[in-house]
Design a protein around this motif. Structure first.
Motif, PDB file in Angstrom:
ATOM      1  N   LYS A   1       3.829 -12.722   0.244  1.00  0.00           N
ATOM      2  CA  LYS A   1       4.785 -13.574  -0.458  1.00  0.00           C
ATOM      3  C   LYS A   1       5.546 -12.765  -1.496  1.00  0.00           C
ATOM      4  O   LYS A   1       6.692 -13.034  -1.779  1.00  0.00           O
ATOM      5  CB  LYS A   1       4.038 -14.691  -1.190  1.00  0.00           C
ATOM      6  N   ALA A   2       4.857 -11.810  -2.107  1.00  0.00           N
ATOM      7  CA  ALA A   2       5.509 -11.015  -3.152  1.00  0.00           C
ATOM      8  C   ALA A   2       4.874  -9.629  -3.218  1.00  0.00           C
ATOM      9  O   ALA A   2       3.703  -9.458  -2.868  1.00  0.00           O
ATOM     10  CB  ALA A   2       5.360 -11.710  -4.493  1.00  0.00           C
ATOM     11  N   PHE A   3       5.679  -8.660  -3.655  1.00  0.00           N
ATOM     12  CA  PHE A   3       5.171  -7.307  -3.859  1.00  0.00           C
ATOM     13  C   PHE A   3       5.030  -7.049  -5.345  1.00  0.00           C
ATOM     14  O   PHE A   3       5.962  -7.306  -6.100  1.00  0.00           O
ATOM     15  CB  PHE A   3       6.177  -6.272  -3.342  1.00  0.00           C
ATOM     16  N   LEU A   4       3.867  -6.540  -5.733  1.00  0.00           N
ATOM     17  CA  LEU A   4       3.698  -6.143  -7.120  1.00  0.00           C
ATOM     18  C   LEU A   4       3.605  -4.619  -7.139  1.00  0.00           C
ATOM     19  O   LEU A   4       2.901  -4.033  -6.328  1.00  0.00           O
ATOM     20  CB  LEU A   4       2.417  -6.739  -7.699  1.00  0.00           C
ATOM     21  N   MET A   5       4.322  -3.991  -8.030  1.00  0.00           N
ATOM     22  CA  MET A   5       4.269  -2.535  -8.107  1.00  0.00           C
ATOM     23  C   MET A   5       3.998  -2.118  -9.546  1.00  0.00           C
ATOM     24  O   MET A   5       4.748  -2.475 -10.444  1.00  0.00           O
ATOM     25  CB  MET A   5       5.585  -1.943  -7.631  1.00  0.00           C
ATOM     26  N   ASP A   6       2.914  -1.371  -9.724  1.00  0.00           N
ATOM     27  CA  ASP A   6       2.522  -0.956 -11.067  1.00  0.00           C
ATOM     28  C   ASP A   6       2.885   0.516 -11.267  1.00  0.00           C
ATOM     29  O   ASP A   6       2.131   1.386 -10.860  1.00  0.00           O
ATOM     30  CB  ASP A   6       1.015  -1.184 -11.242  1.00  0.00           C
ATOM     31  N   GLU A   7       3.984   0.773 -11.886  1.00  0.00           N
ATOM     32  CA  GLU A   7       4.485   2.132 -12.121  1.00  0.00           C
ATOM     33  C   GLU A   7       4.311   3.010 -10.893  1.00  0.00           C
ATOM     34  O   GLU A   7       3.673   4.059 -10.953  1.00  0.00           O
ATOM     35  CB  GLU A   7       3.747   2.771 -13.305  1.00  0.00           C
ATOM     36  N   PRO A   8       4.870   2.630  -9.756  1.00  0.00           N
ATOM     37  CA  PRO A   8       4.558   3.350  -8.527  1.00  0.00           C
ATOM     38  C   PRO A   8       5.134   4.763  -8.463  1.00  0.00           C
ATOM     39  O   PRO A   8       4.679   5.565  -7.668  1.00  0.00           O
ATOM     40  CB  PRO A   8       5.195   2.474  -7.440  1.00  0.00           C
ATOM     41  N   LEU A   9       6.098   5.058  -9.306  1.00  0.00           N
ATOM     42  CA  LEU A   9       6.726   6.375  -9.184  1.00  0.00           C
ATOM     43  C   LEU A   9       6.308   7.341 -10.284  1.00  0.00           C
ATOM     44  O   LEU A   9       6.761   8.481 -10.313  1.00  0.00           O
ATOM     45  CB  LEU A   9       8.260   6.225  -9.205  1.00  0.00           C
ATOM     46  N   SER A  10       5.441   6.883 -11.181  1.00  0.00           N
ATOM     47  CA  SER A  10       5.206   7.714 -12.361  1.00  0.00           C
ATOM     48  C   SER A  10       4.412   8.983 -12.060  1.00  0.00           C
ATOM     49  O   SER A  10       4.387   9.889 -12.875  1.00  0.00           O
ATOM     50  CB  SER A  10       4.514   6.900 -13.443  1.00  0.00           C
ATOM     51  N   ASN A  11       3.760   9.057 -10.897  1.00  0.00           N
ATOM     52  CA  ASN A  11       3.020  10.282 -10.588  1.00  0.00           C
ATOM     53  C   ASN A  11       3.840  11.286  -9.786  1.00  0.00           C
ATOM     54  O   ASN A  11       3.317  12.293  -9.337  1.00  0.00           O
ATOM     55  CB  ASN A  11       1.747   9.953  -9.795  1.00  0.00           C
ATOM     56  N   LEU A  12       5.120  10.990  -9.568  1.00  0.00           N
ATOM     57  CA  LEU A  12       5.931  11.897  -8.741  1.00  0.00           C
ATOM     58  C   LEU A  12       6.818  12.766  -9.623  1.00  0.00           C
ATOM     59  O   LEU A  12       7.125  12.414 -10.751  1.00  0.00           O
ATOM     60  CB  LEU A  12       6.811  11.069  -7.795  1.00  0.00           C
TER      61      LEU A  12
ATOM     62  N   ILE B   1      -0.460 -11.806  -2.057  1.00  0.00           N
ATOM     63  CA  ILE B   1       0.532 -10.897  -2.611  1.00  0.00           C
ATOM     64  C   ILE B   1      -0.003  -9.478  -2.489  1.00  0.00           C
ATOM     65  O   ILE B   1      -1.218  -9.257  -2.521  1.00  0.00           O
ATOM     66  CB  ILE B   1       0.865 -11.219  -4.090  1.00  0.00           C
ATOM     67  N   ALA B   2       0.912  -8.534  -2.297  1.00  0.00           N
ATOM     68  CA  ALA B   2       0.485  -7.148  -2.105  1.00  0.00           C
ATOM     69  C   ALA B   2       0.804  -6.356  -3.365  1.00  0.00           C
ATOM     70  O   ALA B   2       1.703  -6.711  -4.121  1.00  0.00           O
ATOM     71  CB  ALA B   2       1.201  -6.552  -0.917  1.00  0.00           C
ATOM     72  N   MET B   3       0.034  -5.302  -3.552  1.00  0.00           N
ATOM     73  CA  MET B   3       0.260  -4.517  -4.765  1.00  0.00           C
ATOM     74  C   MET B   3       0.257  -3.033  -4.451  1.00  0.00           C
ATOM     75  O   MET B   3      -0.552  -2.565  -3.654  1.00  0.00           O
ATOM     76  CB  MET B   3      -0.841  -4.849  -5.778  1.00  0.00           C
ATOM     77  N   VAL B   4       1.170  -2.304  -5.073  1.00  0.00           N
ATOM     78  CA  VAL B   4       1.177  -0.839  -4.962  1.00  0.00           C
ATOM     79  C   VAL B   4       0.740  -0.309  -6.324  1.00  0.00           C
ATOM     80  O   VAL B   4       1.314  -0.665  -7.339  1.00  0.00           O
ATOM     81  CB  VAL B   4       2.585  -0.326  -4.603  1.00  0.00           C
ATOM     82  N   PHE B   5      -0.302   0.522  -6.293  1.00  0.00           N
ATOM     83  CA  PHE B   5      -0.874   0.986  -7.555  1.00  0.00           C
ATOM     84  C   PHE B   5      -0.258   2.312  -7.995  1.00  0.00           C
ATOM     85  O   PHE B   5       0.250   3.079  -7.186  1.00  0.00           O
ATOM     86  CB  PHE B   5      -2.391   1.177  -7.395  1.00  0.00           C
ATOM     87  N   GLN B   6      -0.407   2.561  -9.292  1.00  0.00           N
ATOM     88  CA  GLN B   6       0.157   3.783  -9.870  1.00  0.00           C
ATOM     89  C   GLN B   6      -0.418   5.043  -9.202  1.00  0.00           C
ATOM     90  O   GLN B   6       0.309   5.957  -8.881  1.00  0.00           O
ATOM     91  CB  GLN B   6      -0.149   3.793 -11.369  1.00  0.00           C
TER      92      GLN B   6
ATOM     93  N   ALA C   1       1.074   3.958   0.616  1.00  0.00           N
ATOM     94  CA  ALA C   1       0.737   2.824  -0.257  1.00  0.00           C
ATOM     95  C   ALA C   1       1.738   1.678  -0.043  1.00  0.00           C
ATOM     96  O   ALA C   1       1.353   0.510  -0.011  1.00  0.00           O
ATOM     97  CB  ALA C   1       0.741   3.265  -1.714  1.00  0.00           C
ATOM     98  N   MET C   2       3.005   2.048   0.146  1.00  0.00           N
ATOM     99  CA  MET C   2       4.013   1.006   0.396  1.00  0.00           C
ATOM    100  C   MET C   2       3.801   0.382   1.769  1.00  0.00           C
ATOM    101  O   MET C   2       3.928  -0.844   1.918  1.00  0.00           O
ATOM    102  CB  MET C   2       5.411   1.610   0.366  1.00  0.00           C
ATOM    103  N   GLY C   3       3.465   1.232   2.742  1.00  0.00           N
ATOM    104  CA  GLY C   3       3.234   0.739   4.098  1.00  0.00           C
ATOM    105  C   GLY C   3       2.107  -0.270   4.108  1.00  0.00           C
ATOM    106  O   GLY C   3       2.169  -1.311   4.770  1.00  0.00           O
ATOM    107  N   ARG C   4       1.072   0.039   3.327  1.00  0.00           N
ATOM    108  CA  ARG C   4      -0.094  -0.842   3.260  1.00  0.00           C
ATOM    109  C   ARG C   4       0.309  -2.210   2.708  1.00  0.00           C
ATOM    110  O   ARG C   4      -0.252  -3.230   3.093  1.00  0.00           O
ATOM    111  CB  ARG C   4      -1.129  -0.183   2.349  1.00  0.00           C
ATOM    112  N   ALA C   5       1.291  -2.186   1.784  1.00  0.00           N
ATOM    113  CA  ALA C   5       1.743  -3.459   1.215  1.00  0.00           C
ATOM    114  C   ALA C   5       2.676  -4.196   2.174  1.00  0.00           C
ATOM    115  O   ALA C   5       2.548  -5.403   2.378  1.00  0.00           O
ATOM    116  CB  ALA C   5       2.441  -3.201  -0.111  1.00  0.00           C
ATOM    117  N   ILE C   6       3.586  -3.430   2.788  1.00  0.00           N
ATOM    118  CA  ILE C   6       4.609  -4.054   3.640  1.00  0.00           C
ATOM    119  C   ILE C   6       4.002  -4.754   4.847  1.00  0.00           C
ATOM    120  O   ILE C   6       4.405  -5.847   5.217  1.00  0.00           O
ATOM    121  CB  ILE C   6       5.597  -2.984   4.168  1.00  0.00           C
ATOM    122  N   ILE C   7       3.000  -4.111   5.453  1.00  0.00           N
ATOM    123  CA  ILE C   7       2.502  -4.578   6.750  1.00  0.00           C
ATOM    124  C   ILE C   7       1.997  -6.022   6.693  1.00  0.00           C
ATOM    125  O   ILE C   7       2.031  -6.746   7.682  1.00  0.00           O
ATOM    126  CB  ILE C   7       1.405  -3.634   7.286  1.00  0.00           C
ATOM    127  N   ARG C   8       1.594  -6.446   5.499  1.00  0.00           N
ATOM    128  CA  ARG C   8       1.036  -7.795   5.385  1.00  0.00           C
ATOM    129  C   ARG C   8       2.082  -8.874   5.355  1.00  0.00           C
ATOM    130  O   ARG C   8       1.754 -10.047   5.442  1.00  0.00           O
ATOM    131  CB  ARG C   8       0.213  -7.878   4.094  1.00  0.00           C
TER     132      ARG C   8
END
Lengths: 365, 287
Positions: free
Chosen positions: A154-165, A78-83, A144-151
């Protein structure tokens, strides 16, 4: 493409603090699940347990039918996008995106092809040679999303990915994530404390508080049929108004009696209230600001004085001090109300939510 | 008037402070550099000139001292011993140090803090206190008087663990977690993500431990007696100083010492930039 099942999952730290208290959750294939709640409600911890970055103190976690409690994160697919994006600062954008494939020993040509495809789909083609330090927040987010997508996980986990924008970029990226979900057609688990993100992105929303799940439902149901006062107050902006009332019976009809007036109870709600023996008892009543409106003195439920008037363009938010406390009205009438102006309010009876004052559970929506 | 007066005053204060700094730094530098300069000058003197306090510069540079050291002594052999043994030791120390530092910083386990305390406690132990037990262990393993013994008794550097730990602590944990999610094992995360980001700590660690191993005298001289396995400091002593208190050719000793430190100087010249960063705790990651 994965089905994820959490069975009585608990996270207890060494000091005895329980961040997550025996939650049960079933995430079906291709669902976009949002874990939402205030800070410290255990949503990120839950996500990190699914990722394998936190040990599970008790309970079972299944991914595609396989129990993965003791499976290392790198073996869960599973891939994860960090805050904070967590891009490798010493690698270029290309290397960042390609890293997971390099680990899997995918042939170089194949890596190159896939990196370029992902970069094109995220508008990163011109940035492949740059390092993360040379990118803006939005660009880092895309990498960060590209790094997750390329794999193709089975599932994408996203931990508050937009909170720094910033707000504008957040809106943009929200749309991009929604678009990505449509295109990738896979399971997403997304953590946020922002209920707008939750409502706009999720197909299933899990509202959490103090390590426990309060309600699991789709956005519409969550908004219209909250299961308790917390969910009712958490979902929706501005937040729902709450006030105390007593259920009274007059001429065979039920009313909610406030200090300033009476509100008729609709038939559907009446049945529920009678079934629960609530007649003559105190309840907590909730009404969303958009269901509060101006009325005349004779028919009003509340009398009050305007405290603040906020014009938002096509609508206005009015904060009114009444005998029941502060009532907020979201109105399409944008005529300015002056501070201290006396106004009379009524509510849309069919939109009332009535809660048990002790357990705070919904009696009727 | 007042402003001008204070301007003048501040100017003179500034000049004075600059002069003060230059004086302090100059004197300190002279004290630091003098033994080195003196060694370089002495290596070109004759045997008698070295002991003559009135001659600072050599009257006629004796280049033959250097050729004698290079071609007629065992010094080059000892230098080679010291160099390769130090390279092997430092390489092992880097791997063991990085692994332990990684565990201390990035892994969650119950005894994490206790482990760090134990590691630090062993740092407080006087080195001499470890000589006897280490000697006995090496004797039992039949490794006295061998390169293997020298190497195996220096496979872990507490200083290095501490230095790397400080460097690793500057790295956001999210990066290691991201690497784990990308499919990296802890081993890969250590060498492909953490290590490149703390390059200066690694270089500082490598350089400092290379120097100390290269120059190490006490421990190798306790466990070795065959000339073949001498490291350079021990070799230097046996070549020119051993078994004699008089008639020492100090010019040759100086020439040998100068030759011996050449590899260290070259190494330092190449790694200077990183060395300073590593000492300052700068890891090259900002923001």
């Amino acid at each position: 493409m994965a089905e994820i099942i959490l069975k009585s999952i608990t996270k207890e730290y060494e000091n005895g603090f329980q961040a997550v208290k025996g939650i049960n959750l079933e995430i079906k294939d291709n669902e976009f699940v949002i874990l939402v709640g205030p800070s410290g409600c255990g949503k990120s911890t839950t996500l990190r347990m699914i990722a394998g970055l936190e040990d599970i103190s008790d309970g079972e976690l299944f991914i595609d039918g396989e129990k993965v409690n003791d499976v290392a994160p790198q073996n869960r697919d599973i891939a994860m996008v960090f805050q904070n994006y967590a891009l490798y600062p010493h690698m270029t954008v290309y290397q960042n995106i390609a890293y997971s494939l390099k680990i899997k020993k995918v042939p170089k040509d194949e890596i190159d092809k896939r990196v370029k495809e992902v970069a094109a789909s995220l508008g990163l083609e011109d940035l492949l040679d740059r390092r993360p330090g040379q990118l803006s927040g939005g660009q880092k987010q895309r990498v960060a999303m590209g790094r997750a997508i390329i794999r193709k996980p089975k599932a994408f986990l996203m931990d508050e990915p937009l909170s720094n924008l910033d707000a504008k970029l957040r809106g943009q990226m929200r749309v991009e994530i929604a678009d990505l979900y449509q295109r990738l057609n896979t399971t997403f688990i997304y953590v946020t404390h922002d209920q707008t993100e939750a409502m706009t992105l999720g197909t299933k929303i899990v509202v959490m508080k103090d390590g426990e799940i309060q309600q699991i439902d789709n956005p519409t149901n969550l908004f219209n049929y909250p299961e308790n006062k917390f969910v009712a107050g958490f979902i929706g902006t501005p937040t729902m108004n709450f006030f105390d009332a007593t259920i009274v019976e007059e001429n065979g009809n039920l009313y909610l009696e406030t200090q300033d007036g009476k509100i008729t109870v609709t038939e559907a709600k009446e049945t529920k209230l009678r079934e629960g023996n609530w007649v003559g008892k105190k309840v907590v009543v909730g009404i969303r600001p958009e269901h509060v409106m101006l009325d005349d003195e004779a028919h009003c439920a509340f009398k009050g004085e305007v405290n603040v008037f906020e014009l938002l363009g096509s609508n206005a938010i009015v904060y009114i001090d009444t005998a029941e406390g502060r009532i907020v009205m979201n109105t399409p009438h944008v005529k300015k109300h002056e501070h201290g102006e006396k106004i009379y309010l009524s509510v849309l009876e069919e939109k009332l939510h009535i809660f048990d004052p002790e357990t705070e559970r919904t009696i009727t929506n | 008037m007042n402003t001008r007066y204070s301007d003048k005053r501040s100017l003179s204060v500034r000049i004075l402070s600059i002069i003060g700094k230059v004086l302090i730094l100059g004197v300190t530098s002279m004290f630091t550099a003098f033994p080195f300069v003196w060694m370089v000058l002495s290596m070109l003197k004759t045997k008698t000139e070295v002991m003559n306090p009135n001659s600072f510069f050599p009257a006629v540079p004796q280049w033959s001292n250097i050729t004698k050291v290079l071609f007629d002594s065992n010094i080059p052999k000892y230098m080679w011993n010291s160099t390769w043994v130090s390279i092997v030791i430092v390489a092992i120390q880097i791997v063991t140090g990085a692994m332990l530092a990684y565990a201390l910083v990035f892994l969650k386990f119950r005894t994490n803090k206790i482990l760090f305390t134990i590691v630090m406690a062993t740092y407080m132990l006087p080195v001499a206190a470890t000589y006897i037990p280490s000697y006995i262990i090496l004797a039992n393993w039949n490794m006295l008087d061998s390169f293997r013994g020298i190497i195996i008794s220096s496979t872990v550097s507490i200083f290095g663990i501490f230095l790397l730990r400080q460097g690793f602590m500057q790295i956001p944990k999210g990066l290691v977690e991201a690497a784990r999610m990308d499919g990296a094992t802890h081993w890969r995360a250590l060498w492909e993500v953490v290590c490149p980001m703390t390059k200066s700590s690694f270089i500082t660690f490598g350089l400092m431990n290379f120097i100390s191993t290269y120059n190490n005298y006490m421990w190798p001289s306790l466990i070795t007696k065959t000339k073949d396995v001498y490291l350079v400091s021990q070799g230097l002593r046996s070549e020119f100083l051993a078994n004699t208190a008089v008639n020492i050719d100090w010019a040759l000793v100086m020439a040998s010492s100068a030759v011996v430190i050449v590899p260290l100087l070259v190494l330092f010249a190449f790694t200077q930039k990183w060395f300073i960063n590593g000492i300052g705790g700068e890891t090259g990651i900002k923001g």
